[in-house]
Design a protein around this motif. Structure first.
Motif, short mmCIF file in Angstrom:
data_model
loop_
_atom_site.label_atom_id
_atom_site.label_comp_id
_atom_site.label_asym_id
_atom_site.label_seq_id
_atom_site.Cartn_x
_atom_site.Cartn_y
_atom_site.Cartn_z
N LYS A 1 0.84 -1.19 0.00
CA LYS A 1 0.00 0.00 0.00
C LYS A 1 0.88 1.25 0.00
O LYS A 1 1.97 1.24 0.61
CB LYS A 1 -0.84 0.04 1.29
N PRO A 2 0.41 2.34 -0.60
CA PRO A 2 1.13 3.60 -0.44
C PRO A 2 1.21 3.96 1.04
O PRO A 2 0.27 3.69 1.79
CB PRO A 2 0.27 4.62 -1.20
N VAL A 3 2.33 4.57 1.42
CA VAL A 3 2.55 4.92 2.83
C VAL A 3 2.73 6.43 2.95
O VAL A 3 3.56 7.01 2.24
CB VAL A 3 3.79 4.20 3.40
N LEU A 4 1.96 7.05 3.83
CA LEU A 4 2.13 8.47 4.13
C LEU A 4 2.96 8.55 5.41
O LEU A 4 2.49 8.17 6.49
CB LEU A 4 0.76 9.12 4.31
N SER B 1 14.10 7.13 7.16
CA SER B 1 12.90 6.37 7.50
C SER B 1 12.12 6.02 6.24
O SER B 1 11.56 4.93 6.13
CB SER B 1 12.05 7.17 8.50
N ALA B 2 12.11 6.94 5.27
CA ALA B 2 11.49 6.61 3.98
C ALA B 2 12.29 5.50 3.29
O ALA B 2 11.73 4.60 2.66
CB ALA B 2 11.43 7.86 3.10
N GLU B 3 13.60 5.56 3.48
CA GLU B 3 14.46 4.53 2.88
C GLU B 3 14.14 3.15 3.45
O GLU B 3 14.18 2.15 2.73
CB GLU B 3 15.93 4.90 3.15
N TYR B 4 13.84 3.08 4.75
CA TYR B 4 13.43 1.79 5.34
C TYR B 4 12.25 1.19 4.59
O TYR B 4 12.22 0.01 4.27
CB TYR B 4 13.02 1.97 6.82
N VAL C 1 5.94 6.16 -1.36
CA VAL C 1 6.04 6.85 -0.07
C VAL C 1 5.69 8.31 -0.27
O VAL C 1 6.24 8.97 -1.16
CB VAL C 1 7.45 6.72 0.52
N ILE C 2 4.75 8.79 0.53
CA ILE C 2 4.38 10.21 0.52
C ILE C 2 4.92 10.81 1.81
O ILE C 2 4.54 10.38 2.90
CB ILE C 2 2.84 10.37 0.48
N LEU C 3 5.81 11.78 1.70
CA LEU C 3 6.36 12.42 2.89
C LEU C 3 5.37 13.47 3.38
O LEU C 3 4.60 14.03 2.60
CB LEU C 3 7.70 13.07 2.56
#
Lengths: 350, 350, 350, 350
Positions: D202-205, D220-223, D232-234
């Motif tokens: 799933k996309p993650v915010l 953390s996005a890299e994880y 990944v949405i920051l």
């Protein structure tokens, strides 16, 4: 809200109070002491009224608590909480030393470190098997194998083990292998983990988050206690500030502040707190002088070859020097009354 | 860049080096020690070359300094700077206590406070005549009248006076009435004031700014020293952080960091540093344990009627208790070697 | 406390109120508007009572102000303050652009920069003659010579001059050469300077201190206004935080917060605020969208050869691009009502 | 290290490179694009050498990456990542609006809120079923029942659902009910949760932690990405600073900084970012102007009766006004080129 039952209150009376609380959509937290039973009322709104509670048989006093933390507060429990881990007392008259390497690396390293800790007088042994690393590409710890090596170290030295747990699902492993479960700064507000640790039956060492203010730190301890676990050891390990000459800003001010507001013990981690090996000794002594119940320091047989945190890890000689001053601090603390009396005698003589 | 002249260097040789520096658009800062002369080179760019300097007669070594601060650094001067104010040594073997009220209010208050400070063993007396207040509508201090009352206190007790100067044009008043000029946190980067204080011939107590990092703090001391004044006392008084349980976050970590990087003494102000009367004693002892050269605390005959800073001001009994522990700290410090030896004997006996 | 006089109040009645205030050890601050006179009461304690004031002839209402700042607040003055500098309005319907190099370096540089600013549509010209530098060994500005070069730039381009004053004793120079006196972040709590600027008769651009919270920033403006100077332009230029990817943390949140609490205009300095040339344009547009009354940016004919702040200084092309977007922002702002109406018509049509 | 394969590389050649990486104790991360395959090398030390890699058939270029984050970086992927959630594009040409209440309270509330969001033009709907609360005694969310109500809202309005997951073991629930999994600020370094979300498909915010610096946020996005999830949405939601007039300090500077260093989209949450309802609109517009790919705001049919975050939640009218300006921002953005051309024509005409 905290209800103190009379010392003669019967089990039936206690049950009645508990039911009253539940009927008003709140949750009772029962703490049976040697003398009397204390009931914390959790999650109440305005429905639970003091006046009504006071009319119930067996209720002695009802203390409305305005602070958001209850079980953690000195208002709830006046005397200091002392946590016993094997023979060691944390929060008692004398501070304790927790020492060991950042990570468990291999059997030789961990046994050497444990022997050194034991020889110099440390009270507990620390080492990380699960490592919270900023990068997914950094060494993440040996996992269960690391826990087994820590057990080995305990078998040889007798030192109880403190180790970090990163996820609620790893708590059972911690229960099996560790004497104290550590919750790290990054997880101070991982509420699932706090609750699971609260149900573990093990003492929990809770590190202050990098940007946790006082209330938030206390509330995270409250999460653990609200699950029935009274054995929480707080740990200051440095906060994030604009300051650049230390990795974090070790905030010793929190020691007397905790002592005033809470009955829980608080220790200090000057290794993470400063990130500078050359500051560890000074800040350790400062922490003790401020009233800390103990220290947790990183120490390694050969810091220069450490897999992590090499810059903030003491070598055997540095640790030995620190232990000598640690012991001298206790010696001086224990002799203050004697000194005062001798001063009085001298004054009279003059 | 720092030039160390040979111990036999003649005045003519020193002059030649000085002229060489000036000819290359830099400024020499000459420091004549008992044994040898040290010349700091200020404001040089690439024109002044080490190789050329080394060829000049009388030059022993040239130390290129990469740190932005020079005169302040331990590289420039290895041994600790000890500042003598009347009979008192700041930066010497034993820490000093500076005590007194936040503001000078009237003759009775200031004399009572000074007598109390003297009686309990303080070494210097502090009190504010010019007050930096956040609000233009708050009490701004008694001004010169306040300075006269401080003089009165000195006449009666013999305690040297530390007082704050807010503006470069008030330095002459400070020179007339004070023994140590204080520069407050809000003025740490008021460069006109720093320079003027540097030319005053008086020791300067320089407080760290609320958001000053290490380098900035050192550079402000460097401003004072670059005007030829070597008597700078640094003072940690709390930094601004997100933390809310203290007024400021007293950053004791800076004590060992200063000791490592600089030869200047550093003291701690736990009153402003915490803003909480109930934390002053603990944090005072922590500061001493961390290696501070002294303390500066707010103390008042009746804190509850103080015109400013009542929440962080000790009453006579609290100050008396603190002085007892302050003296015990010195006693313990002086007996550490004895203790170590006794431990060795015990070990041998065992 | 603020007293609003009736629109028919006579001079004698106003004098009577003023005397009443003085008799009660407070200071009146008279502000004569087109319609009525407003009197701020400065430094009162409990002696000046509202009830008594209301009985005086000519007094219409008395507004007790609980906020520590008075003259600065919207409660004191509802409509926005618009400051006119030569023909330019700051705080009016459209934002203004203040541009120029960090330091005045020489005639050629300053004239080139001023011509570029003028050509691209800047409204005021900035340049530093007195530079507050962290190091005593860094370039400290050309001083009065720099001010003369700024005058030359004004003569050629007609752009009014904004320049920083570092010390209260330099205010007369600023009065002679500048159109707007700038007080820098390091001096936000240099109260002598604030007061002197308050007496200068010149508009003052007051930068927020690196660790100034909202109240402190307002109180520093209050210092200037309490000396009778109503022309204060606030400026956000970044605060100090733990964040490392920008030199400072530009805190745009303060723009709507100031607009709500105060009538004073607020502009933004994204050059110092971010310290990164590649972020200036984005943050400039964000500042305008948040409601800023203007921008102050560093711009240089050849940033790479700038004597200071090269990393945060725009080159001519970057500045030209920014001005195009700046003008487009104003264009869009002015056409919002038209757009709304067209949307309504479209909706009806559908 | 990142390996870009030639567009004609065969599956066998790709396999050979993968085996080479594994043989050198590193982990390959394969990303098959329409044109070519990119292989990230994770966890390599010095064993994997560029020279050797370049000799393998099918390898076009090898990019050594010095930054600690790889998959997240623009060096790894030049073009912006666009994430499609049902029909909505996040990170595309136009910003998106995510709106909804802080917590799911009951069916009526959630359906009203969702209808309002839909009607005014929001693109996704948010609501919390699992609430991370500072206090164990505060409302902790409806749990799975809340997720079911969110599904209902989606069925009625068609808006995709964004909801927070607190623990790695709850990810399956999130997969079942949500379109985008949100990881909150307190969990930004809960590495177990990051990894599990990385495996969720799933996309993650991902919200920035309260004291996360740039590198930590990227790591953390890299994880998440290192587990194979590129969506990944920051989200910037305010950092912790000394500032007291906002609940957090919304740090818009990170928007252009992320755009420069990473290909991932970044949105802004001005509700948590400021904690002040009266600042939401201004800071929303500022975020868009700074380049944000979207907004996430708290909105409630009746904020005054909201169970949580009432102070930072918009009412229907405020949200409607914001949407009007949101749409006008897009309109203006889309017409900038037209404006520039018209300006050029005007200039020529003049």
């Amino acid at each position: 809200m905290v209800i103190s039952m009379s010392s003669e209150a019967s089990p039936a009376e206690i049950s009645q109070v508990v039911e009253f609380i539940r009927a008003h959509h709140a949750r009772p937290h029962i703490s049976r002491g040697a003398e009397r039973t204390i009931i914390g009322v959790i999650g109440y709104r305005h429905e639970v009224q003091i006046e009504q509670l006071l009319t119930l048989p067996g209720v002695e006093t009802v203390i409305p608590i305005s602070r958001p933390y209850k079980l953690v507060s000195r208002e709830f429990k006046r005397e200091n909480t002392i946590i016993k881990v094997d023979g060691v007392q944390i929060g008692g008259a004398e501070p304790v030393m927790i020492a060991g390497p950042c990570s468990v690396e291999n059997e030789e390293q961990i046994l050497q470190a444990a022997r050194m800790a034991k020889k110099k007088g440390a009270h507990l042994f620390r080492g990380g098997a699960f490592k919270p690393r900023t990068s997914p590409y950094s060494f993440q710890g040996l996992g269960e194998e690391g826990l087994r090596l820590l057990q080995l170290a305990k078998q040889e030295t007798g030192l109880p083990i403190v180790t970090e747990i990163l996820d609620s699902k790893d708590v059972p492993l911690g229960q099996e292998y560790a004497d104290v479960l550590q919750i790290g700064a990054r997880n101070m507000q991982n509420y699932s983990l706090l609750k699971e640790a609260g149900r573990s039956g093990k003492p929990v060492l809770l590190k202050r988050g990098m940007s946790a203010d006082f209330k938030e730190f206390m509330m995270s301890a409250e999460y653990i206690m609200s699950e029935g676990n009274n054995e929480v050891i707080l740990c200051e390990r440095g906060i994030r500030s604009f300051v650049e000459f230390t990795r974090n800003t070790l905030d010793l001010n929190i020691i007397p502040a905790v002592k005033s507001a809470s009955h829980l013990p608080i220790i200090v981690d000057p290794s993470h707190g400063t990130g500078r090996r050359d500051l560890i000794e000074s800040m350790s002594l400062a922490a003790l002088a401020a009233g800390a119940d103990g220290l947790m320091v990183e120490m390694h047989p050969r810091p220069e070859s450490s897999w992590s945190d090499a810059n903030q890890t003491m070598n055997p000689q540095e640790f030995s020097d620190l232990m000598e001053k640690f012991n001298y601090f206790i010696y001086c603390k224990n002799n203050f009354e004697k000194y005062k009396n001798s001063q009085k005698i001298m004054k009279k003589a003059v």
